[in-house]
Design a protein around this motif. Sequence first.
Motif, PDB file in Angstrom:
ATOM      1  N   ARG A 154       0.900  -1.144  -0.016  1.00  0.00           N
ATOM      2  CA  ARG A 154      -0.215   0.040   0.062  1.00  0.00           C
ATOM      3  C   ARG A 154       0.788   1.211   0.051  1.00  0.00           C
ATOM      4  O   ARG A 154       1.534   1.474   1.045  1.00  0.00           O
ATOM      5  CB  ARG A 154      -0.854  -0.127   1.299  1.00  0.00           C
ATOM      6  CG  ARG A 154      -1.889  -1.215   1.269  1.00  0.00           C
ATOM      7  CD  ARG A 154      -2.491  -1.205   2.630  1.00  0.00           C
ATOM      8  NE  ARG A 154      -1.454  -1.560   3.580  1.00  0.00           N
ATOM      9  CZ  ARG A 154      -1.774  -1.683   5.044  1.00  0.00           C
ATOM     10  NH1 ARG A 154      -3.161  -1.853   5.329  1.00  0.00           N
ATOM     11  NH2 ARG A 154      -0.777  -1.820   5.964  1.00  0.00           N
ATOM     12  N   LYS A 155       0.847   2.033  -1.113  1.00  0.00           N
ATOM     13  CA  LYS A 155       1.857   3.090  -1.365  1.00  0.00           C
ATOM     14  C   LYS A 155       1.809   4.060  -0.391  1.00  0.00           C
ATOM     15  O   LYS A 155       2.650   4.691  -0.120  1.00  0.00           O
ATOM     16  CB  LYS A 155       1.589   3.513  -2.722  1.00  0.00           C
ATOM     17  CG  LYS A 155       2.421   2.719  -3.642  1.00  0.00           C
ATOM     18  CD  LYS A 155       2.328   3.211  -5.030  1.00  0.00           C
ATOM     19  CE  LYS A 155       2.720   2.414  -6.333  1.00  0.00           C
ATOM     20  NZ  LYS A 155       2.798   2.964  -7.559  1.00  0.00           N
ATOM     21  N   ASP A 156       0.465   4.254   0.187  1.00  0.00           N
ATOM     22  CA  ASP A 156       0.215   5.319   1.370  1.00  0.00           C
ATOM     23  C   ASP A 156       0.434   4.857   2.757  1.00  0.00           C
ATOM     24  O   ASP A 156       0.272   5.483   3.824  1.00  0.00           O
ATOM     25  CB  ASP A 156      -1.228   5.971   1.272  1.00  0.00           C
ATOM     26  CG  ASP A 156      -2.307   4.660   1.569  1.00  0.00           C
ATOM     27  OD1 ASP A 156      -1.860   3.630   1.505  1.00  0.00           O
ATOM     28  OD2 ASP A 156      -3.447   5.147   1.422  1.00  0.00           O
ATOM     29  N   SER A 157       0.872   3.682   2.726  1.00  0.00           N
ATOM     30  CA  SER A 157       1.078   3.160   4.160  1.00  0.00           C
ATOM     31  C   SER A 157       2.571   3.559   4.788  1.00  0.00           C
ATOM     32  O   SER A 157       3.389   3.414   4.020  1.00  0.00           O
ATOM     33  CB  SER A 157       1.142   1.651   4.033  1.00  0.00           C
ATOM     34  OG  SER A 157       1.504   1.008   5.116  1.00  0.00           O
ATOM     35  N   GLY A 164       6.416  -1.607   1.659  1.00  0.00           N
ATOM     36  CA  GLY A 164       7.607  -2.141   1.433  1.00  0.00           C
ATOM     37  C   GLY A 164       8.245  -3.011   2.322  1.00  0.00           C
ATOM     38  O   GLY A 164       9.352  -3.650   2.285  1.00  0.00           O
ATOM     39  N   LYS A 165       7.707  -2.997   3.627  1.00  0.00           N
ATOM     40  CA  LYS A 165       8.190  -3.907   4.819  1.00  0.00           C
ATOM     41  C   LYS A 165       7.481  -5.124   4.600  1.00  0.00           C
ATOM     42  O   LYS A 165       6.250  -5.323   4.194  1.00  0.00           O
ATOM     43  CB  LYS A 165       7.746  -2.975   6.073  1.00  0.00           C
ATOM     44  CG  LYS A 165       8.386  -1.618   6.117  1.00  0.00           C
ATOM     45  CD  LYS A 165       9.897  -1.625   6.211  1.00  0.00           C
ATOM     46  CE  LYS A 165      10.587  -0.341   6.341  1.00  0.00           C
ATOM     47  NZ  LYS A 165      11.652  -0.234   6.175  1.00  0.00           N
ATOM     48  N   GLY A 193      -3.989  -5.492  -0.488  1.00  0.00           N
ATOM     49  CA  GLY A 193      -2.914  -4.648  -0.676  1.00  0.00           C
ATOM     50  C   GLY A 193      -1.570  -5.146  -0.145  1.00  0.00           C
ATOM     51  O   GLY A 193      -0.470  -4.312  -0.136  1.00  0.00           O
ATOM     52  N   PHE A 194      -1.604  -6.335  -0.033  1.00  0.00           N
ATOM     53  CA  PHE A 194      -0.370  -6.743   0.283  1.00  0.00           C
ATOM     54  C   PHE A 194       0.200  -8.011  -0.447  1.00  0.00           C
ATOM     55  O   PHE A 194      -0.724  -8.951  -1.315  1.00  0.00           O
ATOM     56  CB  PHE A 194      -0.396  -7.774   1.847  1.00  0.00           C
ATOM     57  CG  PHE A 194      -0.517  -6.931   2.976  1.00  0.00           C
ATOM     58  CD1 PHE A 194       0.592  -7.078   3.913  1.00  0.00           C
ATOM     59  CD2 PHE A 194      -1.084  -5.789   3.154  1.00  0.00           C
ATOM     60  CE1 PHE A 194       0.818  -6.183   4.991  1.00  0.00           C
ATOM     61  CE2 PHE A 194      -1.077  -4.988   4.336  1.00  0.00           C
ATOM     62  CZ  PHE A 194      -0.034  -5.053   4.925  1.00  0.00           C
ATOM     63  N   ALA A 195       1.407  -8.467  -0.767  1.00  0.00           N
ATOM     64  CA  ALA A 195       1.971  -9.630  -1.157  1.00  0.00           C
ATOM     65  C   ALA A 195       1.963 -10.897  -0.442  1.00  0.00           C
ATOM     66  O   ALA A 195       2.242 -10.258   0.851  1.00  0.00           O
ATOM     67  CB  ALA A 195       3.118  -9.471  -1.993  1.00  0.00           C
ATOM     68  N   LEU A 209      13.602  -6.006  -1.061  1.00  0.00           N
ATOM     69  CA  LEU A 209      12.646  -6.527   0.086  1.00  0.00           C
ATOM     70  C   LEU A 209      13.606  -7.285   1.190  1.00  0.00           C
ATOM     71  O   LEU A 209      13.215  -7.315   2.341  1.00  0.00           O
ATOM     72  CB  LEU A 209      11.734  -7.532  -0.418  1.00  0.00           C
ATOM     73  CG  LEU A 209      10.639  -6.809  -1.196  1.00  0.00           C
ATOM     74  CD1 LEU A 209       9.459  -7.732  -1.547  1.00  0.00           C
ATOM     75  CD2 LEU A 209       9.927  -5.670  -0.563  1.00  0.00           C
ATOM     76  N   ASN A 210      14.556  -8.114   0.552  1.00  0.00           N
ATOM     77  CA  ASN A 210      15.769  -8.721   1.546  1.00  0.00           C
ATOM     78  C   ASN A 210      15.027  -9.638   2.362  1.00  0.00           C
ATOM     79  O   ASN A 210      15.280  -9.704   3.849  1.00  0.00           O
ATOM     80  CB  ASN A 210      16.579  -7.707   1.986  1.00  0.00           C
ATOM     81  CG  ASN A 210      17.861  -8.412   2.584  1.00  0.00           C
ATOM     82  OD1 ASN A 210      18.324  -9.333   1.997  1.00  0.00           O
ATOM     83  ND2 ASN A 210      18.478  -7.773   3.794  1.00  0.00           N
ATOM     84  N   ILE A 211      14.309 -10.632   2.096  1.00  0.00           N
ATOM     85  CA  ILE A 211      13.531 -11.610   3.181  1.00  0.00           C
ATOM     86  C   ILE A 211      14.400 -12.558   3.198  1.00  0.00           C
ATOM     87  O   ILE A 211      14.858 -13.313   2.363  1.00  0.00           O
ATOM     88  CB  ILE A 211      12.122 -11.894   2.209  1.00  0.00           C
ATOM     89  CG1 ILE A 211      11.230 -10.693   2.106  1.00  0.00           C
ATOM     90  CG2 ILE A 211      11.490 -13.083   3.155  1.00  0.00           C
ATOM     91  CD1 ILE A 211      10.072 -11.060   0.984  1.00  0.00           C
TER      92      ILE A 211
END
Length: 181
Positions: free
Chosen positions: A89-92, A96-97, A116-118, A153-155
Motif C-alpha cells: 500500500r503506497k500510502d502506508s 515495502g516492509k 494490498g499485500f503480497a 525486500l531482502n526477505i
Amino acid sequence: MKVEETYLKGCFVIMPKVFKDDRGYFLETFNEQVFSKETGIKTHFVQDNLSKSSKGVLRGLHFQEGEAAQAKLVQVIKGRVLDVCVDLRKDSLTFGKHFSITLDGLNKVQLYVPRGFAHGFIVLEDNTIFSYKCDNFYDKNSESGIIFNDKTLNIDWNFPEEKIIVSEKDKTLETFENLFR
C-alpha cells in the motif's frame, strides 16, 4: 481466540482456542462476528483454497491488483511453513516492509493478510497442507507477484536458496523496484 496486530497495520496474527481431550481436538477456524469484533474488520470470504507441498517449495510472492485484490486468512492444516506478507500500500507507513511468521499444524496459528499485500510461504516439512480463505475471487488477469529473492525486500526465508523449489512462473516474477518505484 487471541488476536494481535503485527507492525503492519491491518495484518493480524490469530491464535484460536483449541479444545483438546483424549479424542483429539476441536477449534473454530473462523467466526465472522468474533473476527470483526477482535480486528475491527468486516469481511466476507468467498473462496477457500488448499495446497499440498513438499519441503522446500516456495509459493509467492503473489497478489492481485485493483478491484480483484484479495484479503486472506491463512493457516497450516498439517506440516509447517514460514509465511511472509509484504505491505504494497503506497500510502502506508510500512510500504515495502514485510512480516514473517512460522505457521504449523500443531499450534493452529493463523495470519490475516489484508488487501494490498503480497503473500508467499516456504514449506518447511514434507506433505504440508496449507489453507487460505479469500475475500475476493481469483482473477487471472489481475494476478501479479514479486520475485522471492528480491534484493530490495531482502526477505530471509530461513532456507538455503539453492534448495528452494520455485515454479517456472514464479521464477520470472518482477522485482519490487520494477513494480513500485
